[in-house]
Scaffold this motif. Sequence first.
Motif, PDB file in Angstrom:
ATOM      1  N   UNK A   1       1.242  -1.076  -0.432  1.00  0.00           N
ATOM      2  CA  UNK A   1      -0.110   0.558   0.230  1.00  0.00           C
ATOM      3  C   UNK A   1       1.011   1.545  -0.263  1.00  0.00           C
ATOM      4  N   UNK A   2       0.086   2.383  -0.405  1.00  0.00           N
ATOM      5  CA  UNK A   2       1.266   3.523  -0.164  1.00  0.00           C
ATOM      6  C   UNK A   2       1.062   4.418   0.946  1.00  0.00           C
ATOM      7  N   UNK A   3       0.306   3.808   2.338  1.00  0.00           N
ATOM      8  CA  UNK A   3       0.666   4.087   3.914  1.00  0.00           C
ATOM      9  C   UNK A   3       2.009   3.845   3.640  1.00  0.00           C
ATOM     10  N   UNK A   4       1.779   2.023   3.724  1.00  0.00           N
ATOM     11  CA  UNK A   4       2.910   1.581   4.239  1.00  0.00           C
ATOM     12  C   UNK A   4       4.525   1.621   3.385  1.00  0.00           C
ATOM     13  N   UNK A   5       4.524   2.261   1.823  1.00  0.00           N
ATOM     14  CA  UNK A   5       5.529   2.996   1.520  1.00  0.00           C
ATOM     15  C   UNK A   5       5.953   4.720   2.173  1.00  0.00           C
ATOM     16  N   UNK A   6       5.398   4.820   2.778  1.00  0.00           N
ATOM     17  CA  UNK A   6       5.316   6.008   3.555  1.00  0.00           C
ATOM     18  C   UNK A   6       5.955   6.054   4.782  1.00  0.00           C
ATOM     19  N   UNK A   7       5.015   5.294   5.668  1.00  0.00           N
ATOM     20  CA  UNK A   7       5.587   4.676   6.611  1.00  0.00           C
ATOM     21  C   UNK A   7       6.789   4.525   6.122  1.00  0.00           C
ATOM     22  N   UNK A   8       7.753   3.445   5.212  1.00  0.00           N
ATOM     23  CA  UNK A   8       9.104   2.846   5.860  1.00  0.00           C
ATOM     24  C   UNK A   8       9.620   4.463   4.648  1.00  0.00           C
ATOM     25  N   UNK A   9       9.627   5.197   4.091  1.00  0.00           N
ATOM     26  CA  UNK A   9      10.377   5.895   4.213  1.00  0.00           C
ATOM     27  C   UNK A   9      10.528   6.612   5.432  1.00  0.00           C
ATOM     28  N   UNK A  10       9.306   6.940   5.998  1.00  0.00           N
ATOM     29  CA  UNK A  10       9.755   7.480   7.569  1.00  0.00           C
ATOM     30  C   UNK A  10      10.708   6.989   8.524  1.00  0.00           C
ATOM     31  N   UNK A  11      10.663   5.389   8.330  1.00  0.00           N
ATOM     32  CA  UNK A  11      11.112   5.062   8.989  1.00  0.00           C
ATOM     33  C   UNK A  11      12.675   4.203   8.697  1.00  0.00           C
TER      34      UNK A  11
ATOM     35  N   UNK B   1       2.640   6.330  13.766  1.00  0.00           N
ATOM     36  CA  UNK B   1       1.631   6.177  12.914  1.00  0.00           C
ATOM     37  C   UNK B   1       1.850   7.307  11.033  1.00  0.00           C
ATOM     38  N   UNK B   2       2.221   7.330  10.192  1.00  0.00           N
ATOM     39  CA  UNK B   2       2.055   7.847   8.723  1.00  0.00           C
ATOM     40  C   UNK B   2       1.247   6.853   8.022  1.00  0.00           C
ATOM     41  N   UNK B   3       0.581   8.405   7.558  1.00  0.00           N
ATOM     42  CA  UNK B   3      -0.277   8.813   6.385  1.00  0.00           C
ATOM     43  C   UNK B   3      -0.024   9.054   5.160  1.00  0.00           C
ATOM     44  N   UNK B   4      -0.649   8.444   4.308  1.00  0.00           N
ATOM     45  CA  UNK B   4      -0.085   8.606   2.722  1.00  0.00           C
ATOM     46  C   UNK B   4      -0.556  10.437   2.327  1.00  0.00           C
ATOM     47  N   UNK B   5       0.363  10.671   1.492  1.00  0.00           N
ATOM     48  CA  UNK B   5      -0.269  12.499   0.788  1.00  0.00           C
ATOM     49  C   UNK B   5      -1.783  12.089  -0.239  1.00  0.00           C
TER      50      UNK B   5
END
Length: 147
Positions: A12-22, A143-147
């Motif tokens: 998912x996009x939200x997973x990608x956003x979380x991985x980017x932040x991590x 928690x990271x939310x995708x744009x």
Amino acid sequence: MYTRILVPIDHSETSAAALQEATRLAVEQHAIVRLVHVIDLAQFAWSANEFLDVPQLQASLKEGGQSLLQEQAALLKKQAICTETALLEIWGGQIARTLVDEAQQWQAQLLVMGTHGYGGLTHMLLGSVAEGVMRHTHIPVLLVKAH
């Protein structure tokens, strides 16, 4: 300072956003990142076996999960981030509980995960893995939310 960061990933996009932040945090903190992907092997087991090849579908889930983990780990390793991976197999269990148990067992200091941020009826019908994790862990969660 967080030196052990657990990141549940999917497609998912939200997973990608979380991985980017991590990834950003891991570089700053010189942290180890453990990528995990959860698959529910029971999701096809109740299906009509005469129409579906259940073992083949389960094998496909495993292969897809391993592929995702390997791809994302390779990207982190290119950035000199110490990376571990784990494919977590459940049999009709709760994904949130599985993630919390894994974080505790691995001694994670931070969980970074995506959230869709659904509210209202959608949230009530679909539930939230992120909310379940928040409810059951004492480990800090970002928690990271995708744009």
